[in-house]
Design a protein around this motif. Sequence first.
Motif, PDB file in Angstrom:
ATOM      1  N   MET A   1       0.097  -5.274   4.729  1.00  0.00           N
ATOM      2  CA  MET A   1       0.771  -5.548   3.469  1.00  0.00           C
ATOM      3  C   MET A   1      -0.137  -6.321   2.513  1.00  0.00           C
ATOM      4  O   MET A   1      -0.199  -6.018   1.318  1.00  0.00           O
ATOM      5  CB  MET A   1       2.075  -6.305   3.718  1.00  0.00           C
ATOM      6  N   ILE A   2      -0.853  -7.305   3.030  1.00  0.00           N
ATOM      7  CA  ILE A   2      -1.757  -8.084   2.184  1.00  0.00           C
ATOM      8  C   ILE A   2      -2.908  -7.207   1.683  1.00  0.00           C
ATOM      9  O   ILE A   2      -3.277  -7.250   0.505  1.00  0.00           O
ATOM     10  CB  ILE A   2      -2.294  -9.315   2.955  1.00  0.00           C
ATOM     11  N   ALA A   3      -3.478  -6.396   2.578  1.00  0.00           N
ATOM     12  CA  ALA A   3      -4.569  -5.506   2.175  1.00  0.00           C
ATOM     13  C   ALA A   3      -4.089  -4.508   1.114  1.00  0.00           C
ATOM     14  O   ALA A   3      -4.789  -4.257   0.123  1.00  0.00           O
ATOM     15  CB  ALA A   3      -5.128  -4.765   3.390  1.00  0.00           C
ATOM     16  N   ALA A   4      -2.902  -3.961   1.303  1.00  0.00           N
ATOM     17  CA  ALA A   4      -2.360  -3.006   0.335  1.00  0.00           C
ATOM     18  C   ALA A   4      -2.072  -3.680  -1.003  1.00  0.00           C
ATOM     19  O   ALA A   4      -2.323  -3.098  -2.064  1.00  0.00           O
ATOM     20  CB  ALA A   4      -1.089  -2.368   0.893  1.00  0.00           C
TER      21      ALA A   4
ATOM     22  N   ASP B   1       1.744   1.599  -1.904  1.00  0.00           N
ATOM     23  CA  ASP B   1       2.531   2.330  -0.904  1.00  0.00           C
ATOM     24  C   ASP B   1       1.648   3.172   0.012  1.00  0.00           C
ATOM     25  O   ASP B   1       1.820   3.163   1.231  1.00  0.00           O
ATOM     26  CB  ASP B   1       3.572   3.229  -1.582  1.00  0.00           C
ATOM     27  N   LEU B   2       0.703   3.887  -0.580  1.00  0.00           N
ATOM     28  CA  LEU B   2      -0.180   4.721   0.225  1.00  0.00           C
ATOM     29  C   LEU B   2      -1.084   3.864   1.115  1.00  0.00           C
ATOM     30  O   LEU B   2      -1.227   4.139   2.312  1.00  0.00           O
ATOM     31  CB  LEU B   2      -1.020   5.631  -0.664  1.00  0.00           C
ATOM     32  N   ALA B   3      -1.665   2.821   0.549  1.00  0.00           N
ATOM     33  CA  ALA B   3      -2.567   1.956   1.325  1.00  0.00           C
ATOM     34  C   ALA B   3      -1.817   1.252   2.448  1.00  0.00           C
ATOM     35  O   ALA B   3      -2.349   1.114   3.560  1.00  0.00           O
ATOM     36  CB  ALA B   3      -3.227   0.931   0.406  1.00  0.00           C
ATOM     37  N   PHE B   4      -0.585   0.823   2.202  1.00  0.00           N
ATOM     38  CA  PHE B   4       0.188   0.151   3.245  1.00  0.00           C
ATOM     39  C   PHE B   4       0.428   1.080   4.426  1.00  0.00           C
ATOM     40  O   PHE B   4       0.290   0.685   5.575  1.00  0.00           O
ATOM     41  CB  PHE B   4       1.521  -0.359   2.679  1.00  0.00           C
ATOM     42  N   ARG B   5       0.745   2.316   4.133  1.00  0.00           N
ATOM     43  CA  ARG B   5       0.993   3.265   5.215  1.00  0.00           C
ATOM     44  C   ARG B   5      -0.290   3.582   5.991  1.00  0.00           C
ATOM     45  O   ARG B   5      -0.292   3.599   7.217  1.00  0.00           O
ATOM     46  CB  ARG B   5       1.602   4.545   4.646  1.00  0.00           C
TER      47      ARG B   5
ATOM     48  N   GLY C   1       9.502   9.532  -0.625  1.00  0.00           N
ATOM     49  CA  GLY C   1      10.507   8.626  -1.183  1.00  0.00           C
ATOM     50  C   GLY C   1       9.891   7.626  -2.143  1.00  0.00           C
ATOM     51  O   GLY C   1      10.476   7.301  -3.179  1.00  0.00           O
ATOM     52  N   ALA C   2       8.696   7.148  -1.825  1.00  0.00           N
ATOM     53  CA  ALA C   2       8.010   6.214  -2.715  1.00  0.00           C
ATOM     54  C   ALA C   2       7.636   6.902  -4.029  1.00  0.00           C
ATOM     55  O   ALA C   2       7.754   6.291  -5.108  1.00  0.00           O
ATOM     56  CB  ALA C   2       6.776   5.642  -2.029  1.00  0.00           C
ATOM     57  N   LEU C   3       7.192   8.144  -3.970  1.00  0.00           N
ATOM     58  CA  LEU C   3       6.851   8.866  -5.202  1.00  0.00           C
ATOM     59  C   LEU C   3       8.086   9.101  -6.065  1.00  0.00           C
ATOM     60  O   LEU C   3       8.028   8.977  -7.290  1.00  0.00           O
ATOM     61  CB  LEU C   3       6.169  10.196  -4.864  1.00  0.00           C
TER      62      LEU C   3
END
Length: 181
Positions: free
Chosen positions: A92-95, A123-127, A158-160
């Motif tokens: 989460m922090i990295a994203a 959202d993409l980076a977190f995943r 869903g995020a998109l």
Amino acid sequence: MLKKLKNHWTVQELVVIGVFAAAAKVLTMFVALAGGGMNPVTLLLKNVIFTTLFVVMLFKVRKTGTMLLFSAVTMLVSMMYMGAGVASLPAMIAAALLGEFFIFAAGGPGKPWAPVIGVAVYDLAFRVVSVFISWLVMRENPALVFMVMPIIGIGYLGALIGLFSGVKAVKELRHAGIVRN
């Protein structure tokens, strides 16, 4: 420098960030529980709600570091409600840092599409980072990681959708005078 950081967010903005973070976490948990657990429909709806609230909050509080603070408060609320979630803190922090970088690269938080780009990257980076960390820690077989890809795809879809509904919500909230930028 310290004075600038001390006066970076107003009390009202901090309250907005906290309320949106708590509301996003509580509403997504309610959707997951009301939907009978994590099935594709509740996963999609949960991500739509979270991303919509995230976009609206970033349009309401247009300052550098807001995404990072929102992520930290969301993680705190998650740990208080579920007692878990610490494992997703690095992702989460990295994203959030990557999302903040893309907001900065798009011209800063005051630019019209910068919050949307930042949330999409977040959202993409977190995943991606979450899957990578779980693979790194658990040393899973790469074939098992590929089995999770449809779930990640449904969540990102869903995020998109949440990005578009967030922009629509911001337009409506501007007409109501709640979002003033």
